[in-house]
Design a protein around this motif. Structure first.
Motif, mmCIF file in Angstrom:
data_model
loop_
_atom_site.group_PDB
_atom_site.id
_atom_site.type_symbol
_atom_site.label_atom_id
_atom_site.label_comp_id
_atom_site.label_asym_id
_atom_site.label_seq_id
_atom_site.Cartn_x
_atom_site.Cartn_y
_atom_site.Cartn_z
ATOM 1 N N MET A 57 -1.784 18.448 -17.858
ATOM 2 C CA MET A 57 -1.100 19.647 -18.330
ATOM 3 C C MET A 57 -1.705 20.904 -17.726
ATOM 4 S SD MET A 57 1.434 20.003 -20.408
ATOM 5 C CE MET A 57 2.361 21.516 -20.595
ATOM 6 N N ALA A 58 -3.018 21.015 -17.813
ATOM 7 C CA ALA A 58 -3.677 22.223 -17.336
ATOM 8 C C ALA A 58 -3.332 22.552 -15.877
ATOM 9 C CB ALA A 58 -5.191 22.110 -17.512
ATOM 10 N N PRO A 59 -3.413 21.537 -14.986
ATOM 11 C CA PRO A 59 -3.095 21.851 -13.595
ATOM 12 C C PRO A 59 -1.670 22.381 -13.435
ATOM 13 C CG PRO A 59 -4.008 19.643 -13.783
ATOM 14 C CD PRO A 59 -3.787 20.135 -15.166
ATOM 15 N N PHE A 60 -0.757 21.859 -14.224
ATOM 16 C CA PHE A 60 0.629 22.285 -14.086
ATOM 17 C C PHE A 60 0.821 23.717 -14.568
ATOM 18 C CE2 PHE A 60 0.729 17.634 -14.493
ATOM 19 C CZ PHE A 60 1.218 17.349 -13.229
ATOM 20 N N GLY A 61 0.029 24.136 -15.556
ATOM 21 C CA GLY A 61 0.084 25.522 -16.005
ATOM 22 C C GLY A 61 -0.318 26.456 -14.879
ATOM 23 N N VAL A 62 -1.372 26.080 -14.157
ATOM 24 C CA VAL A 62 -1.820 26.876 -13.014
ATOM 25 C C VAL A 62 -0.707 26.943 -11.968
ATOM 26 C CG1 VAL A 62 -3.499 27.043 -11.142
ATOM 27 C CG2 VAL A 62 -4.240 26.298 -13.413
ATOM 28 N N VAL A 63 -0.081 25.796 -11.727
ATOM 29 C CA VAL A 63 0.982 25.761 -10.728
ATOM 30 C C VAL A 63 2.172 26.609 -11.174
ATOM 31 C CG1 VAL A 63 2.620 24.286 -9.505
ATOM 32 C CG2 VAL A 63 0.289 23.491 -9.904
ATOM 33 N N PHE A 64 2.487 26.582 -12.471
ATOM 34 C CA PHE A 64 3.595 27.413 -12.951
ATOM 35 C C PHE A 64 3.275 28.894 -12.759
ATOM 36 C CE2 PHE A 64 5.554 30.138 -16.152
ATOM 37 C CZ PHE A 64 6.870 29.997 -15.753
ATOM 38 N N GLY A 65 2.060 29.281 -13.129
ATOM 39 C CA GLY A 65 1.662 30.684 -12.951
ATOM 40 C C GLY A 65 1.783 31.095 -11.491
ATOM 41 N N ALA A 66 1.343 30.204 -10.596
ATOM 42 C CA ALA A 66 1.431 30.482 -9.167
ATOM 43 C C ALA A 66 2.886 30.583 -8.719
ATOM 44 C CB ALA A 66 0.706 29.380 -8.387
ATOM 45 N N ALA A 67 3.715 29.659 -9.218
ATOM 46 C CA ALA A 67 5.132 29.668 -8.838
ATOM 47 C C ALA A 67 5.805 30.945 -9.327
ATOM 48 C CB ALA A 67 5.834 28.437 -9.429
ATOM 49 N N ALA A 68 5.449 31.364 -10.543
ATOM 50 C CA ALA A 68 6.043 32.585 -11.090
ATOM 51 C C ALA A 68 5.636 33.799 -10.264
ATOM 52 C CB ALA A 68 5.615 32.760 -12.550
ATOM 53 N N ALA A 69 4.370 33.841 -9.884
ATOM 54 C CA ALA A 69 3.887 34.952 -9.065
ATOM 55 C C ALA A 69 4.602 34.972 -7.720
ATOM 56 C CB ALA A 69 2.374 34.835 -8.871
ATOM 57 N N THR A 70 4.735 33.782 -7.126
ATOM 58 C CA THR A 70 5.395 33.678 -5.826
ATOM 59 C C THR A 70 6.864 34.104 -5.923
ATOM 60 O OG1 THR A 70 3.976 31.767 -5.441
ATOM 61 C CG2 THR A 70 5.736 32.140 -3.855
ATOM 62 N N ALA A 71 7.485 33.820 -7.077
ATOM 63 C CA ALA A 71 8.899 34.162 -7.268
ATOM 64 C C ALA A 71 9.081 35.645 -7.595
ATOM 65 C CB ALA A 71 9.503 33.298 -8.374
ATOM 66 N N GLY A 72 7.973 36.369 -7.727
ATOM 67 C CA GLY A 72 8.069 37.799 -7.980
ATOM 68 C C GLY A 72 8.080 38.184 -9.443
ATOM 69 N N LEU A 73 7.791 37.238 -10.326
ATOM 70 C CA LEU A 73 7.722 37.568 -11.750
ATOM 71 C C LEU A 73 6.409 38.290 -12.049
ATOM 72 C CD1 LEU A 73 9.977 35.354 -11.835
ATOM 73 C CD2 LEU A 73 9.087 34.726 -14.067
ATOM 74 N N SER A 74 6.472 39.235 -12.974
ATOM 75 C CA SER A 74 5.247 39.911 -13.386
ATOM 76 C C SER A 74 4.418 38.963 -14.252
ATOM 77 C CB SER A 74 5.582 41.174 -14.187
ATOM 78 O OG SER A 74 6.156 40.796 -15.427
ATOM 79 N N LEU A 75 3.164 39.318 -14.459
ATOM 80 C CA LEU A 75 2.297 38.496 -15.312
ATOM 81 C C LEU A 75 2.890 38.388 -16.717
ATOM 82 C CD1 LEU A 75 -0.309 36.920 -15.795
ATOM 83 C CD2 LEU A 75 -1.476 39.076 -16.280
#
Lengths: 102, 218
Positions: B1-19
């Motif tokens: 689970m934890a690794p996927f959270g990191v990947v989601f955060g990265a994907a969101a950042a890459t997609a231009g979503l704010s924190l």
């Protein structure tokens, strides 16, 4: 409002409706016996489906990769009655090792 | 689970979503695969409607989860509503794997809260760091952790013949539908399929082993 915020709000409301429908509609009332029997089988179907989809699914493709080795190793570990954490670790290790040598 | 959270955060950042938007998804929607789907579609320039619909489709299975967990999530309506927010694959799997009602509730809540905290913290880490962590997850074989955990939860049920049949049929339905249905739907179809089959031959035998009734009858 940005596109992402609109999607976020729509999904927040929609997802909450989907999640809470069961508990809010059924509450803790006893369900009819037939429904209970059917529901008793749901977890097995759910867990089996989650297992297979998370092992062999990749979007809409069925793939056979190192994850399957990890799952087989997990099965052996479970058959040997090893603890949960050990099962997860050996499955991950087996998957990593398979990728390393392939 | 934890690794996927990191990947989601990265994907969101890459997609231009704010924190804040990324945390909004993880805290308010709280459904891993649906968050990924929506962000990926937005990132690819998809429409608001297609992103929201794809995301929501992935959460339709929560309806079935809710029916499974309803007897265990007792309390006032607002308590039931609050507990429902934790309804994800992991919490439902852990809860449903317990045989007594109070342990179902306990397992569901502990798993749900645990994943919620880790998921949101790692979303922040991923968004802030947003480096290509995808390789690290596969290098460490952590993408096999989920399947192994699901199998471990299924394992004790396989000693009962009806449960075993259900598991096999469910797995086959899900596998067969992967190429034809959007992600998430094969899992829902597997559950609906076995229930339909169950009702089709209801009078056959009242044999579904202790596991079936024990946790569900209040």
């Amino acid at each position: 409002m940005s596109d992402a915020t609109i999607v976020l709000l729509v999904m927040t409301v929609g997802t909450f409706a989907l999640k809470s429908a069961g508990p809010l509609v059924f509450g803790d009332r006893a369900l009819p016996a037939r429904v209970q029997q059917a529901i008793g089988l749901l977890p097995a179907a759910l867990l089996a489906a989650l297992t297979i989809v998370s092992t062999m699914g990749d979007g809409r493709e069925i793939v056979v990769d190192a994850r399957l080795v990890g799952l087989v190793v997990a099965g052996i570990a479970l058959w040997r009655r090893l603890p949960f954490v050990v099962v997860i670790v050996v499955a991950s290790a087996a998957t990593a090792f398979t990728r390393l040598i392939s | 689970m934890a690794p996927f959270g990191v990947v989601f955060g990265a994907a969101a950042a890459t997609a231009g979503l704010s924190l804040l938007q990324a945390i909004g998804f993880s805290a308010l929607v709280f459904g891993g695969s649906s968050q990924f789907a929506a962000v990926e579609i937005l990132s690819d320039g998809g429409s608001v409607a297609s992103a929201a619909i794809a995301g929501l489709l992935l959460n339709v299975r929560s309806l079935a989860f809710g029916v499974i967990m309803a007897p265990a999530l007792f309390g006032a309506w607002w308590q039931r509503a609050a507990m429902s927010q934790l309804m994800i694959d992991e919490s439902t799997a852990v809860g449903a794997a317990q045989s007594e009602r109070r342990w179902r509730r306990y397992g569901y809540l502990v798993a749900g809260i645990g994943v919620f905290v880790v998921w949101n913290l790692t979303t922040i880490v991923g968004h802030v760091a947003f480096a290509g962590t995808g390789d690290l997850i596969t290098d460490l074989g952590l993408d096999a952790a989920g399947p192994a955990a699901f199998l471990a939860l299924l394992w004790p049920r396989l000693s009962s013949a009806p449960q075993r049949r259900t598991a096999i049929v469910g797995a086959l339905i899900a596998l067969a539908l992967i190429p034809f249905a959007p992600p998430g739907v094969p899992i829902l179809a597997a559950m609906v399929g076995v229930v339909a089959a169950r009702f089709g031959k209801l009078d056959e035998q009242p044999s579904d082993a202790p596991l079936d009734e024990s946790g569900i009858t209040p």
